[in-house]
Motif scaffolding. Sequence first.
Motif, PDB file in Angstrom:
ATOM      1  N   HIS A 127       0.846  -1.190   0.000  1.00 35.97           N
ATOM      2  CA  HIS A 127       0.000   0.000   0.000  1.00 35.97           C
ATOM      3  C   HIS A 127       0.886   1.246   0.000  1.00 35.97           C
ATOM      4  CE1 HIS A 127      -3.028   2.909   1.353  1.00 35.97           C
ATOM      5  NE2 HIS A 127      -3.890   2.069   0.783  1.00 35.97           N
ATOM      6  N   VAL A 128       0.366   2.351  -0.482  1.00 29.79           N
ATOM      7  CA  VAL A 128       1.141   3.584  -0.555  1.00 29.79           C
ATOM      8  C   VAL A 128       1.589   4.037   0.836  1.00 29.79           C
ATOM      9  CG1 VAL A 128      -0.867   5.124  -0.504  1.00 29.79           C
ATOM     10  CG2 VAL A 128       1.241   5.873  -1.612  1.00 29.79           C
ATOM     11  N   HIS A 129       0.796   3.780   1.876  1.00 23.57           N
ATOM     12  CA  HIS A 129       1.206   4.134   3.234  1.00 23.57           C
ATOM     13  C   HIS A 129       2.431   3.320   3.664  1.00 23.57           C
ATOM     14  CE1 HIS A 129      -2.223   6.662   3.695  1.00 23.57           C
ATOM     15  NE2 HIS A 129      -3.103   5.667   3.701  1.00 23.57           N
ATOM     16  N   ASP A 130       2.469   2.048   3.289  1.00 21.82           N
ATOM     17  CA  ASP A 130       3.630   1.212   3.599  1.00 21.82           C
ATOM     18  C   ASP A 130       4.860   1.688   2.832  1.00 21.82           C
ATOM     19  OD1 ASP A 130       1.981  -0.344   5.202  1.00 21.82           O
ATOM     20  OD2 ASP A 130       1.536  -1.743   3.581  1.00 21.82           O
TER      21      ASP A 130
ATOM     22  N   LEU B  74      15.186   7.123   5.358  1.00 22.18           N
ATOM     23  CA  LEU B  74      15.713   8.476   5.557  1.00 22.18           C
ATOM     24  C   LEU B  74      16.056   8.755   7.013  1.00 22.18           C
ATOM     25  CD1 LEU B  74      13.314  10.509   3.248  1.00 22.18           C
ATOM     26  CD2 LEU B  74      15.761  10.116   2.896  1.00 22.18           C
ATOM     27  N   GLY B  75      15.719   7.812   7.894  1.00 24.00           N
ATOM     28  CA  GLY B  75      16.034   7.979   9.309  1.00 24.00           C
ATOM     29  C   GLY B  75      14.942   8.687  10.091  1.00 24.00           C
ATOM     30  N   LEU B  76      13.733   8.749   9.548  1.00 24.06           N
ATOM     31  CA  LEU B  76      12.618   9.419  10.209  1.00 24.06           C
ATOM     32  C   LEU B  76      11.597   8.389  10.686  1.00 24.06           C
ATOM     33  CD1 LEU B  76      12.093  12.252   7.601  1.00 24.06           C
ATOM     34  CD2 LEU B  76      13.214  12.463   9.810  1.00 24.06           C
ATOM     35  N   ASN B  77      10.996   8.665  11.825  1.00 22.99           N
ATOM     36  CA  ASN B  77       9.952   7.797  12.350  1.00 22.99           C
ATOM     37  C   ASN B  77       8.615   8.288  11.797  1.00 22.99           C
ATOM     38  OD1 ASN B  77       8.173   6.246  13.774  1.00 22.99           O
ATOM     39  ND2 ASN B  77       9.032   6.692  15.775  1.00 22.99           N
ATOM     40  N   HIS B  78       7.978   7.482  10.985  1.00 20.81           N
ATOM     41  CA  HIS B  78       6.745   7.924  10.327  1.00 20.81           C
ATOM     42  C   HIS B  78       5.594   8.102  11.317  1.00 20.81           C
ATOM     43  CE1 HIS B  78       4.347   4.141  10.313  1.00 20.81           C
ATOM     44  NE2 HIS B  78       5.548   3.586  10.429  1.00 20.81           N
ATOM     45  N   GLU B  79       5.668   7.487  12.478  1.00 25.72           N
ATOM     46  CA  GLU B  79       4.601   7.634  13.465  1.00 25.72           C
ATOM     47  C   GLU B  79       4.716   8.939  14.237  1.00 25.72           C
ATOM     48  OE1 GLU B  79       4.864   4.065  15.729  1.00 25.72           O
ATOM     49  OE2 GLU B  79       3.762   2.898  14.230  1.00 25.72           O
ATOM     50  N   GLU B  80       5.887   9.535  14.258  1.00 31.19           N
ATOM     51  CA  GLU B  80       6.092  10.794  14.987  1.00 31.19           C
ATOM     52  C   GLU B  80       6.135  12.007  14.065  1.00 31.19           C
ATOM     53  OE1 GLU B  80       9.562  10.405  17.372  1.00 31.19           O
ATOM     54  OE2 GLU B  80       8.720   8.781  18.576  1.00 31.19           O
ATOM     55  N   LEU B  81       6.263  11.782  12.765  1.00 24.35           N
ATOM     56  CA  LEU B  81       6.327  12.876  11.799  1.00 24.35           C
ATOM     57  C   LEU B  81       4.910  13.376  11.511  1.00 24.35           C
ATOM     58  CD1 LEU B  81       8.167  14.532   9.922  1.00 24.35           C
ATOM     59  CD2 LEU B  81       7.706  12.835   8.167  1.00 24.35           C
TER      60      LEU B  81
ATOM     61  N   ASP C   9      -0.897   8.488   7.535  1.00 25.50           N
ATOM     62  CA  ASP C   9      -2.189   8.461   8.204  1.00 25.50           C
ATOM     63  C   ASP C   9      -2.067   7.596   9.462  1.00 25.50           C
ATOM     64  OD1 ASP C   9      -4.806   9.332   8.442  1.00 25.50           O
ATOM     65  OD2 ASP C   9      -5.621   7.613   7.362  1.00 25.50           O
ATOM     66  N   VAL C  10      -2.988   6.718   9.735  1.00 23.85           N
ATOM     67  CA  VAL C  10      -2.878   5.845  10.910  1.00 23.85           C
ATOM     68  C   VAL C  10      -2.410   4.456  10.497  1.00 23.85           C
ATOM     69  CG1 VAL C  10      -4.616   7.081  12.235  1.00 23.85           C
ATOM     70  CG2 VAL C  10      -5.317   5.215  10.769  1.00 23.85           C
ATOM     71  N   HIS C  11      -2.043   4.305   9.239  1.00 21.92           N
ATOM     72  CA  HIS C  11      -1.609   3.025   8.696  1.00 21.92           C
ATOM     73  C   HIS C  11      -0.108   3.093   8.428  1.00 21.92           C
ATOM     74  CE1 HIS C  11      -5.882   2.469   8.109  1.00 21.92           C
ATOM     75  NE2 HIS C  11      -5.903   3.592   7.406  1.00 21.92           N
ATOM     76  N   GLY C  12       0.402   2.129   7.763  1.00 22.02           N
ATOM     77  CA  GLY C  12       1.777   2.148   7.298  1.00 22.02           C
ATOM     78  C   GLY C  12       2.725   1.375   8.181  1.00 22.02           C
TER      79      GLY C  12
END
Length: 71
Positions: free
Chosen positions: A28-31, A40-47, A60-63
């Motif tokens: 999925h695009v979220h994944d 890139l070294g970024l946490n997608h849940e905190e960004l 979003d809330v997925h990924g």
Amino acid sequence: MAGGGSKAGIVHGSSDEVGMAVGEDRVHVHDFHATILHLLGLNHEELTFRHAGRDYRLTDVHGHEVENVIA
């Protein structure tokens, strides 16, 4: 994604014989976004970013990171 920690020369998934639909290992695009942000070294849940008084995330809330492509 080259040089960012992904496996070299990997092919993830496949399409059908015509190339119009996913054959196996759908991502999925979220994944996909979560995997790129991880490389890139970024946490997608905190960004997050604020728009119209609400916090939004790119994933979003997925990924989830696709572990198969991460070296």
